[in-house]
Scaffold this motif. Structure first.
Motif, short mmCIF file in Angstrom:
data_model
loop_
_atom_site.label_atom_id
_atom_site.label_comp_id
_atom_site.label_asym_id
_atom_site.label_seq_id
_atom_site.Cartn_x
_atom_site.Cartn_y
_atom_site.Cartn_z
N UNK A 1 29.15 38.44 33.84
CA UNK A 1 30.49 38.32 34.53
C UNK A 1 30.45 38.69 35.82
N UNK A 2 30.93 37.70 36.73
CA UNK A 2 30.97 38.17 38.09
C UNK A 2 31.90 39.16 38.42
N UNK A 3 31.83 40.41 39.23
CA UNK A 3 32.58 41.48 39.63
C UNK A 3 34.08 40.74 40.15
N UNK A 4 34.12 39.72 40.64
CA UNK A 4 35.18 39.04 41.28
C UNK A 4 36.29 38.76 40.05
N UNK A 5 35.68 38.78 38.62
CA UNK A 5 36.59 38.24 37.49
C UNK A 5 36.85 39.56 36.88
N UNK A 6 36.53 40.77 37.25
CA UNK A 6 36.90 42.01 36.42
C UNK A 6 38.54 42.14 36.25
N UNK A 7 39.39 42.00 37.24
CA UNK A 7 40.62 42.13 37.03
C UNK A 7 41.23 41.20 36.41
N UNK A 8 40.71 39.99 36.39
CA UNK A 8 41.37 38.92 35.49
C UNK A 8 41.07 39.20 34.22
N UNK A 9 40.00 39.51 33.84
CA UNK A 9 39.36 39.93 32.59
C UNK A 9 40.23 40.91 32.01
N UNK A 10 40.60 41.92 32.91
CA UNK A 10 41.43 42.85 32.25
C UNK A 10 42.76 42.49 31.91
N UNK A 11 43.47 41.43 32.59
CA UNK A 11 44.61 41.12 32.20
C UNK A 11 44.63 40.24 31.00
N UNK A 12 43.50 39.61 30.52
CA UNK A 12 43.50 38.59 29.31
C UNK A 12 42.97 39.44 28.37
N UNK A 13 42.93 40.84 28.46
CA UNK A 13 42.56 41.87 27.09
C UNK A 13 40.92 41.45 26.94
N UNK A 14 40.18 41.37 27.90
CA UNK A 14 38.81 41.09 27.73
C UNK A 14 38.08 39.79 27.22
N UNK B 1 42.48 30.54 29.84
CA UNK B 1 42.69 31.81 29.05
C UNK B 1 44.15 32.13 29.19
N UNK B 2 44.76 32.74 28.33
CA UNK B 2 46.21 32.99 28.39
C UNK B 2 46.42 34.52 28.65
N UNK B 3 47.32 34.75 29.63
CA UNK B 3 47.46 36.31 29.69
C UNK B 3 48.67 36.57 28.78
N UNK B 4 48.20 37.71 27.95
CA UNK B 4 49.13 38.25 26.79
C UNK B 4 50.27 38.76 27.35
N UNK B 5 51.58 38.24 26.73
CA UNK B 5 52.78 38.63 27.15
C UNK B 5 53.63 37.64 27.72
N UNK B 6 53.04 37.17 28.80
CA UNK B 6 53.82 36.18 29.55
C UNK B 6 53.27 34.77 29.37
N UNK B 7 52.07 34.57 28.81
CA UNK B 7 51.73 33.14 28.72
C UNK B 7 51.32 32.21 29.80
N UNK B 8 51.19 33.30 30.81
CA UNK B 8 50.63 32.37 32.07
C UNK B 8 49.13 32.03 31.75
N UNK B 9 48.56 30.96 32.49
CA UNK B 9 47.32 30.47 32.10
C UNK B 9 46.37 30.57 33.46
N UNK B 10 45.12 31.11 33.01
CA UNK B 10 44.12 30.98 34.00
C UNK B 10 42.94 30.00 33.62
N UNK B 11 42.44 29.18 34.53
CA UNK B 11 41.94 28.20 34.31
C UNK B 11 40.29 28.29 35.03
N UNK B 12 39.37 28.76 34.67
CA UNK B 12 38.01 28.97 35.22
C UNK B 12 37.48 27.59 35.37
N UNK B 13 36.92 27.25 36.48
CA UNK B 13 36.42 25.87 36.71
C UNK B 13 34.91 26.37 37.25
#
Length: 94
Positions: A30-43, A64-76
């Motif tokens: 996992x790239x370090x640049x994704x660490x904060x996003x990993x955190x908001x997706x609960x790992x 991936x969906x952010x718990x609580x608010x349902x916003x999405x993260x699309x990794x390409x």
């Protein structure tokens, strides 16, 4: 109509959008640049990487969906960073 792509650096976690699209190069871990996003997706992003469900291969995608608010993260997946070209970035943006 031409497609205009803007690349910018910003705090992805704080960015207020319903869909955040993140280009990612191939990496064995996992790239370090994704660490904060990993955190908001609960790992969830880290788990997908660990199980090899997503590794950043060209044209690979994962949502991936952010718990609580349902916003999405699309990794390409962008493939090998050493072979990345402007054309590949434009292609991924489509």
């Amino acid at each position: 109509m031409p497609l205009h792509v803007t690349l910018r650096t910003a705090d992805a976690v704080a960015h207020d959008t319903s869909l955040l699209i993140v280009p990612v190069a191939t990496s064995p871990e996992l790239p370090g640049s994704l660490a904060s996003l990993d955190g908001v997706t609960g790992g969830a992003i880290g788990a997908a990487w660990q199980h090899r469900d997503f590794t950043g291969k060209r044209d690979e995608t994962a949502v991936f969906y952010r718990p609580g608010d349902g916003r999405r993260i699309l990794l390409v997946g962008m493939g090998d960073a050493a072979k990345l070209t402007r054309r590949a970035v434009r292609r991924a943006a489509m």
